[in-house]
Design an enzyme around this catalytic site. Structure first.
Site, PDB file in Angstrom:
ATOM      1  N   THR A  38       0.797  -1.181   0.067  1.00 20.10           N
ATOM      2  CA  THR A  38      -0.066   0.005  -0.121  1.00 20.10           C
ATOM      3  C   THR A  38       0.893   1.374  -0.130  1.00 20.10           C
ATOM      4  OG1 THR A  38      -1.856  -1.150   1.057  1.00 20.10           O
ATOM      5  CG2 THR A  38      -1.832   1.013   1.414  1.00 20.10           C
ATOM      6  N   TYR A  52      -8.164   1.064  -3.917  1.00 14.03           N
ATOM      7  CA  TYR A  52      -6.540   1.319  -4.489  1.00 14.03           C
ATOM      8  C   TYR A  52      -6.103   0.011  -4.956  1.00 14.03           C
ATOM      9  CZ  TYR A  52      -4.490  -0.416  -0.512  1.00 14.03           C
ATOM     10  OH  TYR A  52      -4.190  -1.318   0.889  1.00 14.03           O
ATOM     11  N   THR A 118       1.478  -4.429   4.325  1.00 14.23           N
ATOM     12  CA  THR A 118       1.313  -4.705   5.820  1.00 14.23           C
ATOM     13  C   THR A 118       0.731  -5.946   5.761  1.00 14.23           C
ATOM     14  OG1 THR A 118      -0.765  -3.734   5.698  1.00 14.23           O
ATOM     15  CG2 THR A 118       1.464  -2.364   6.218  1.00 14.23           C
ATOM     16  N   ASP A 119       0.208  -6.796   5.069  1.00 14.09           N
ATOM     17  CA  ASP A 119      -0.680  -7.967   5.499  1.00 14.09           C
ATOM     18  C   ASP A 119       0.239  -9.043   5.701  1.00 14.09           C
ATOM     19  OD1 ASP A 119      -2.664  -6.647   4.202  1.00 14.09           O
ATOM     20  OD2 ASP A 119      -3.201  -7.775   2.673  1.00 14.09           O
ATOM     21  N   LYS A 191       0.229  -7.835  12.825  1.00 14.86           N
ATOM     22  CA  LYS A 191      -0.604  -6.918  12.403  1.00 14.86           C
ATOM     23  C   LYS A 191      -1.808  -7.077  13.125  1.00 14.86           C
ATOM     24  CE  LYS A 191      -2.948  -4.755   8.346  1.00 14.86           C
ATOM     25  NZ  LYS A 191      -2.956  -4.869   6.916  1.00 14.86           N
ATOM     26  N   GLU A 312      -2.345 -29.186  28.372  1.00 12.97           N
ATOM     27  CA  GLU A 312      -3.349 -30.290  28.106  1.00 12.97           C
ATOM     28  C   GLU A 312      -3.218 -31.347  27.007  1.00 12.97           C
ATOM     29  OE1 GLU A 312      -7.721 -29.048  28.386  1.00 12.97           O
ATOM     30  OE2 GLU A 312      -6.888 -26.845  28.396  1.00 12.97           O
TER      31      GLU A 312
HETATM   32  N1  ASP Z   1      -2.790  -5.450   0.802  1.00 11.54           N
HETATM   33  C1  ASP Z   1      -1.863  -4.452   1.051  1.00 11.54           C
HETATM   34  C2  ASP Z   1      -0.438  -5.411   1.198  1.00 11.54           C
HETATM   35  O1  ASP Z   1      -0.197  -6.137   2.135  1.00 11.54           O
HETATM   36  C3  ASP Z   1      -1.968  -4.042   2.381  1.00 11.54           C
HETATM   37  C4  ASP Z   1      -1.060  -2.775   2.717  1.00 11.54           C
HETATM   38  O2  ASP Z   1       0.151  -2.900   2.338  1.00 11.54           O
HETATM   39  O3  ASP Z   1      -1.257  -2.307   3.802  1.00 11.54           O
HETATM   40  O4  ASP Z   1       0.433  -5.085   0.352  1.00 11.54           O
END
Ligand code: ASP
Length: 355
Positions: A38, A52, A118-119, A191, A312
């Site tokens: 992103t 986007y 970020t994923d 995340k 357990e």
């Molecule tokens: N889907 C995007 C990615 O992981 C989300 C992001 O970058 O925040 O590339």
């Protein structure tokens, strides 16, 4: 022009050139390896429309949005991939770590910033902290708003990441992840929010540091093995073993576990319920998997705490491994690397205690 004036002019030029050369030499050399995400995403300019496409803008354009970054360090960018991190894969990881190790082995590179979606940023960060063979800083960074969004967070995050990579205090910290003015150890970061700017956290340990006035300051560091102390950083590999994750839930069936085993998985991470507990049918299927030589790690679908050994579930008797506080996606990364070395259950359990 009189000869005295020419002399004065020459002296001024030489003096300024010398200052410029000294400043250039004093600044750290930071390489930015771009992979997409992103932070390089493009949508409708200046809009609050959240649609986007990730990984569109090249690194040079991202750098143009932060001219002051060049005051922090001598910064150069290189495109390693251009994908949304939902498409991250072993091939890009191997390419990335090879390039990082090559660059950090050079005297004229002082640190690396990796721009990344970020994923799956937490998985790449953990993979790198286990495989990078250097004490120099490596910082992963991303953004929650695309580069064209109103109030995009990417430029500030990128600036901070370079500030971290250029700061000698970051040496020896292992791979770091930094967004929204917080710095996390690669091992512990996860995340925590799908859309908010405060998208990362570490449920068990918190951040190792913060950005104050554009500079990093640290409070803690992880004692678990990483980078130069990691035995995986000596490993040469061109492929990683297939390891899959199964999610636990009430009334679960064995279908996914059996399917992964018959599709050739070398390892299975079970995101169990509670303390990595297993639905009876799942436990039976995992026993069958172990009998076929598949390595089984128990982690948990719960956000914080540890999956403790022999609680357990009798791990030793069943041949399972407990993931400690690694979440399922991080446990998967460690298991992939562990399987390059051994399939011995006790040895792999030991890795989970140490890394
Ligand atoms: N889907 C995007 C990615 O992981 C989300 C992001 O970058 O925040 O590339």
């Amino acid at each position: 022009m009189k000869s005295l004036e020419i002399k004065k002019l020459m002296i001024t030029i030489i003096f300024n050139l010398a200052i410029f050369t000294i400043t250039l030499a004093q600044k750290h050399n930071i390489m930015i390896l771009a992979t997409g995400g992103t932070i390089a995403g493009v949508g409708q300019a200046g809009s609050t429309d959240t649609r986007y496409t990730a990984g569109k803008l090249p690194i040079d354009q991202l750098l143009n949005a932060v001219p002051d970054i060049h005051k922090l360090a001598n910064v150069k960018g290189e495109q390693v991939a251009q994908i949304g991190s939902q498409a991250m894969n072993d091939e890009v990881w191997i390419k990335l770590v090879s390039r990082i190790n090559e660059l950090l082995g050079r005297k004229d590179v002082d640190g690396i910033v990796v721009t990344h979606g970020t994923d799956t940023q937490e998985e790449t960060a953990y993979f790198l902290t286990l495989t990078v063979k250097s004490n120099k800083p490596v910082v992963l960074v991303g953004a929650m708003r695309s580069a064209t969004a109103l109030s995009a967070d990417g430029p500030k995050n990128l600036y901070d990441a370079v500030a971290i990579a250029a700061d000698p205090k970051s040496n020896g910290m292992g791979v770091l992840q930094a967004m929204n003015e917080k710095i996390y150890a690669a091992r512990d970061v996860t995340k925590t929010n799908t859309t908010g700017l405060e998208a990362f956290g570490s449920s068990n340990f918190g951040p190792v540091g913060f950005i104050f006035n554009g500079k990093p300051d640290y409070y803690y560091s992880s004692t678990r093995k990483h980078t130069l102390r990691s035995e995986f950083s000596n490993e040469r590999f061109t492929k990683l073993p297939k390891v899959d994750i199964v999610y636990g839930y009430a009334n679960m069936t064995a279908t996914a576990i059996d399917a992964f085993v018959s599709s050739g998985s070398k390892g299975i991470v079970m995101a169990g319920v509670g303390n990595g507990n297993l639905y009876p049918e799942a436990e039976e299927a995992l026993k069958r998997a172990v009998a076929k030589g598949v390595v089984v790690v128990r982690s948990s679908r719960v956000f914080s705490g540890r999956t403790t050994i022999d609680s357990e579930v009798d791990d030793k008797a069943l041949g399972f491994i407990a993931s400690e506080d690694l979440n399922p996606q991080k446990a998967r990364v460690l298991l992939q690397l562990a399987l390059l070395k051994t399939t011995n259950r006790d040895k792999i359990q030991q890795y989970f205690f140490e890394y």
